[in-house]
Design an enzyme around this catalytic site. Sequence first.
Site, PDB file in Angstrom:
ATOM      1  N   HIS A 148    -115.791  51.774   2.897  1.00 18.14           N
ATOM      2  CA  HIS A 148    -117.124  51.160   2.983  1.00 18.14           C
ATOM      3  C   HIS A 148    -118.109  52.076   3.712  1.00 18.14           C
ATOM      4  CE1 HIS A 148    -115.671  47.217   1.591  1.00 18.14           C
ATOM      5  NE2 HIS A 148    -114.561  47.522   2.252  1.00 18.14           N
TER       6      HIS A 148
ATOM      7  N   ASP B 114    -102.206  26.252  -1.319  1.00 16.70           N
ATOM      8  CA  ASP B 114    -101.082  25.994  -0.439  1.00 16.70           C
ATOM      9  C   ASP B 114     -99.872  25.841  -1.347  1.00 16.70           C
ATOM     10  OD1 ASP B 114     -99.356  25.144   1.435  1.00 16.70           O
ATOM     11  OD2 ASP B 114    -100.382  23.278   1.904  1.00 16.70           O
TER      12      ASP B 114
ATOM     13  N   ASP C 204    -118.576  47.023  -3.497  1.00 11.79           N
ATOM     14  CA  ASP C 204    -118.060  47.668  -2.280  1.00 11.79           C
ATOM     15  C   ASP C 204    -118.183  49.166  -2.509  1.00 11.79           C
ATOM     16  OD1 ASP C 204    -117.288  45.122  -1.687  1.00 11.79           O
ATOM     17  OD2 ASP C 204    -115.188  45.586  -1.301  1.00 11.79           O
TER      18      ASP C 204
ATOM     19  N   ASP D  67    -101.684  29.689   1.872  1.00 13.42           N
ATOM     20  CA  ASP D  67    -101.414  30.992   1.280  1.00 13.42           C
ATOM     21  C   ASP D  67    -102.693  31.781   1.070  1.00 13.42           C
ATOM     22  OD1 ASP D  67     -98.744  30.427   1.223  1.00 13.42           O
ATOM     23  OD2 ASP D  67     -98.837  29.521  -0.757  1.00 13.42           O
TER      24      ASP D  67
ATOM     25  N   ASP E  77    -123.387  45.872   0.321  1.00 14.68           N
ATOM     26  CA  ASP E  77    -122.165  45.820   1.153  1.00 14.68           C
ATOM     27  C   ASP E  77    -122.458  46.087   2.639  1.00 14.68           C
ATOM     28  OD1 ASP E  77    -119.675  46.290   2.326  1.00 14.68           O
ATOM     29  OD2 ASP E  77    -119.105  47.929   0.976  1.00 14.68           O
TER      30      ASP E  77
END
Length: 544
Positions: A361, A435, A156, A45, A188
């Site tokens: 970005h 998971d 960011d 996941d 970034d």
Amino acid sequence: MSVSVTFLGGLGEIGRNCAALEVDGKIALIDVGLMFPEEDMLGVDLVFPDWSWLVERKKDVACVVLTHGHEDHMGALAYFLRDISVPVYGTELSVKMAEGRIEEVGVKSDLRTITQNKWTSHGPFKFMLIPVTHSVPDASAIVFDTPEGLVLHSGDFKLDPTPIDGRPADLPAFAALGKQGVRLLLSDSTNAEKDGFEPSESSVRQPIADVIRDAPGRVIAACFSSHMHRVQQIADAGVAAGRKVAFFGRSMHKYTTLASELGLLDVPEASVVDIKALSNHPPEQQLLITTGSQGEPFAALSLMSQGRHKFVELGDNDTVLISAKPIPGNETAVSKVISNLIRRGARVVHGRNSHVHVSGHAAREELLTYLNLIRPTAFVPVHGEYRHLAAHAELARKMGVPQVDILEDGDRVTVDGDRTYVERRAVPAGYVYLDGSAVGDVQGGVLRDRSHLADEGVVVVTVGIDHDNGEIVFGPDLDSHGLMDDPSSVLKKAADAVRSAIDEHDSGRTDHAEMQKTVRQAAGKVIRSETSRRPVILPIIMEV
Ligand SMILES: [Zn+2]
Ligand SMILES: [Zn+2]
């Protein structure tokens, strides 16, 4: 007194951003993000940083500071706090976004909202958040005032001079830091290969408005639910075109509600309807804003593309607006969704055929501008695949930054007086998989098995053996999944081979493991020569 930064993730991949700043034996974490699984990580996941070494130094971990509310920066925070419970600092929106996730996981937390442009102290740390522009409101850079000088993490960012909330990146504040002298800059690198300036968020306003106004029927718009400025622009275009706006998707509801509460999203109440009520209006008065821009298999857009959505059946007059770009790893899924949408008759407008998306970005010219403002003594590019880090490092070298180092996950950079040095693989930094709900249970071997199963299929061989003399009592019965369309003749040959291999064992009672190996080899050999494939063979030996 030396100061170091150890990178737990984000250097060599887009995702699971996490860095540990150490001052005087104490550690402050900058972000604790997650990564979405790549296509070869079957059944996984989420992917987390490995913070096992921090668990060992639990008493030294002082706090977490968040740059912004994106999943790749705070998505693993709840799981981190379950292991290491420390205060978390961030802007109001970042903290509220993190809170939702923490409540879902059900851990205790100490979340502390701080104001940008004001110093905060915690233990030996003194830090300040500085406003930047990005694809989520309230994003920040972080500067730490350390005994070795200023350590600045860009977060960011892009340098958007005309963001739609009127709050541009605080260039004067960055210039002041640059004047004071930044000892170490982490910045970034996502768009370090992209030329020029990234266009402003406000540049997509008109193109989006045109698409929504001119669409002959219904418009279904997909974007990131956390991109509240984009949601605002899409909703504005809908309202201006006289359409009713419905929001769809769990995170879309969660974040639009939160953004409205915080005054970051403003859509006239009279224009908003529930998705069930949307179809009471003529198609040319409908706008649905939904999740699923990343091709996620169970998100609304994907279900619509397959004709499986509860409320929306797509047809010839519909327009789908995808106001987002696939994050790495999702390109194939998004492309498939687009094809299926077009197959159903919809017109699809997306970032590649129209100016309906811009990145959050900074591109090269912005990165150069930023480097020029800061003029750090040492620079480490962060947030990117290796190629992005390398491109950013090259820009910094061109700018004449005295010390530029490309680091990867697990590496550490230390500043100590005039010296800056790098320690490679200072801490473990492998992928930790979530998971289902278990963290760290899945190892690389399990993933290889899953990949093998998916590629080559599985053959189950059941055989009953007499406990005393090792002779076959029943079987061998062979059953296959994912091997080929009609495997019966191959399986029959394999069964014969297994039978004779067992018969050759005339040594009385047989060792169980030895018998499994015999069965696996005999069946595998026949299947390989008949089909050129190597399925996983599971021998089930029953002793009776
Ligand atoms: Zn990020
Ligand atoms: Zn982000």
